[in-house]
Design a protein around this motif. Structure first.
Motif, PDB file in Angstrom:
ATOM      1  N   VAL A 182       0.839  -1.246   0.095  1.00 22.10           N
ATOM      2  CA  VAL A 182       0.116   0.103  -0.067  1.00 22.10           C
ATOM      3  C   VAL A 182       0.853   1.428  -0.141  1.00 22.10           C
ATOM      4  CG1 VAL A 182      -1.707   1.352   1.287  1.00 22.10           C
ATOM      5  CG2 VAL A 182      -1.920  -1.098   1.010  1.00 22.10           C
ATOM      6  N   GLY A 183       1.911   1.189   0.849  1.00 23.24           N
ATOM      7  CA  GLY A 183       2.737   2.475   0.823  1.00 23.24           C
ATOM      8  C   GLY A 183       3.934   2.793  -0.181  1.00 23.24           C
ATOM      9  N   VAL A 184       4.272   1.626  -0.894  1.00 23.59           N
ATOM     10  CA  VAL A 184       5.240   1.904  -1.592  1.00 23.59           C
ATOM     11  C   VAL A 184       5.000   1.379  -3.013  1.00 23.59           C
ATOM     12  CG1 VAL A 184       7.695   1.074  -2.160  1.00 23.59           C
ATOM     13  CG2 VAL A 184       7.028   1.540   0.069  1.00 23.59           C
ATOM     14  N   GLN A 185       4.635   0.031  -3.352  1.00 24.50           N
ATOM     15  CA  GLN A 185       4.570  -0.445  -4.445  1.00 24.50           C
ATOM     16  C   GLN A 185       3.312   0.047  -5.388  1.00 24.50           C
ATOM     17  OE1 GLN A 185       4.290  -4.672  -3.274  1.00 24.50           O
ATOM     18  NE2 GLN A 185       6.283  -4.988  -4.187  1.00 24.50           N
ATOM     19  N   LEU A 186       2.210   0.004  -4.813  1.00 18.44           N
ATOM     20  CA  LEU A 186       0.904   0.631  -5.519  1.00 18.44           C
ATOM     21  C   LEU A 186       1.170   2.060  -5.769  1.00 18.44           C
ATOM     22  CD1 LEU A 186      -2.104  -1.076  -3.721  1.00 18.44           C
ATOM     23  CD2 LEU A 186      -1.193  -1.679  -6.042  1.00 18.44           C
ATOM     24  N   PRO A 187       1.566   3.043  -4.897  1.00 21.77           N
ATOM     25  CA  PRO A 187       1.672   4.237  -5.267  1.00 21.77           C
ATOM     26  C   PRO A 187       2.890   4.462  -6.580  1.00 21.77           C
ATOM     27  CG  PRO A 187       1.954   4.358  -3.086  1.00 21.77           C
ATOM     28  CD  PRO A 187       2.102   2.794  -3.560  1.00 21.77           C
ATOM     29  N   LEU A 188       3.978   3.712  -6.538  1.00 22.47           N
ATOM     30  CA  LEU A 188       4.946   3.745  -7.529  1.00 22.47           C
ATOM     31  C   LEU A 188       4.464   3.245  -8.912  1.00 22.47           C
ATOM     32  CD1 LEU A 188       8.190   3.027  -5.513  1.00 22.47           C
ATOM     33  CD2 LEU A 188       7.406   5.295  -6.486  1.00 22.47           C
ATOM     34  N   ALA A 189       3.388   2.089  -8.750  1.00 17.78           N
ATOM     35  CA  ALA A 189       2.926   1.592 -10.025  1.00 17.78           C
ATOM     36  C   ALA A 189       1.777   2.303 -10.336  1.00 17.78           C
ATOM     37  CB  ALA A 189       2.510   0.100  -9.589  1.00 17.78           C
ATOM     38  N   ARG A 190       1.374   3.330  -9.923  1.00 15.15           N
ATOM     39  CA  ARG A 190       0.291   3.948 -10.290  1.00 15.15           C
ATOM     40  C   ARG A 190       0.054   4.441 -11.649  1.00 15.15           C
ATOM     41  NH1 ARG A 190      -1.459  10.066  -8.366  1.00 15.15           N
ATOM     42  NH2 ARG A 190      -3.049  10.555  -9.983  1.00 15.15           N
TER      43      ARG A 190
END
Length: 292
Positions: free
Chosen positions: A201-209
């Motif tokens: 939630v904090g790293v992967q999803l924001p960067l994969a947005r």
């Protein structure tokens, strides 16, 4: 020459499977179809059709401005939607928009979690990739047959056929976006004691947005590409005018409805692409050197 081929057919097996599925679960599928129609699609479509056109244009303009941060682009997109109304296709546009909205939301609810699961498991990825290949390459008319047998004619089978056709790009791009997150950032997060959920939630999803939003964009475009086919099984809207134009050889009517579909595609594409781009201000702040 035909004698060299060993006779092989899957028709009987497939037909038996579909007939068994319809016989055992046909009533449940039709009940589910009625529930979706009664509680989701009809209220949304009725709300859109009853709303004043100026209100819909205003909301579309505000969404476009929030996405693009450009007044000129927002006004241009609103003007394109206004042109559809000038064609006399506003009511058909609202019907198409309702079907697309429900299909896109279902595709997102299915596609993003499935893409996340694929990114966390190589085994699941190997199992699902062939399935996604089949979903993307299988002609739509092939899976329309069992969908019609399960749900009957109408808007709900059109929605489910659209979801089957449109969801694979979102699954693929969600998986790809998470897998392409910098390994050093992931290792740094692990070193701070991050849990798997916090990492996601904090790293992967924001960067994969950006990748995920590109998948949403592709899914929406593919859903819009199904509107003409959906009209063949009872879904009304802009696709119905195209279909009637084909049946009656009314080139002008078909062309006008086709232009309206293109306009809607342009509007949705520009807005979804704008939401997929990273915020410039945030990127600039991250790029600034830390004060000493």
């Amino acid at each position: 020459m035909d004698g060299i081929f060993y006779p092989l057919s899957i028709k009987e097996g497939v037909n038996a499977f579909v007939e068994t599925l319809v016989g055992r679960f046909g009533d449940q599928f039709r009940a589910f179809s009625s529930a979706v129609l009664q509680y989701v699609l009809v209220p949304l479509e009725s709300t859109l059709r009853a709303s004043p056109p100026w209100l819909v244009l205003l909301v579309a303009g505000l969404i476009a401005w929030h996405a693009t941060k450009s007044v000129g682009r927002s006004l241009g997109l609103v003007a394109l939607l206004y042109l559809i109304g000038c064609f006399g296709l506003w009511d058909a546009l609202m019907q198409t928009l309702a079907i697309m909205a429900v299909a896109t939301v279902l595709a997102v609810l299915i596609g993003i979690p499935t893409g996340i699961l694929m990114s966390q498991s190589d085994t699941l990825r190997k199992l699902l990739l062939p399935v996604l290949d089949v979903m993307q390459t299988l002609p739509s008319f092939v899976y329309l047959i069992p969908v019609l047998m399960l749900f009957g004619l109408g808007k709900v089978p059109a929605i489910f056929a659209t979801v089957v056709y449109a969801v694979p790009p979102l699954i693929r791009l969600t998986d790809l976006g998470i897998r392409e997150v910098d390994k050093e950032l992931t290792e740094a997060a692990w070193s701070f004691g991050t849990t798997r959920w916090q990492l996601l939630v904090g790293v992967q999803l924001p960067l994969a947005r950006p990748s995920i939003m590109a998948g949403v964009n592709q899914t929406t475009m593919m859903a819009l590409a199904m509107v003409v086919l959906a009209s063949m099984i009872g879904a009304r809207g802009l696709g119905e005018d195209v279909l009637v134009g084909i049946q009656t050889l009314d080139v002008g009517r078909g062309m006008q409805a086709g232009i309206a579909i293109v306009i809607l595609a342009i509007v949705i594409d520009r807005i979804s692409q704008a939401y997929g781009r990273p915020k410039r201000g945030r990127s600039a702040r991250l790029a600034e050197p830390a004060p000493r």
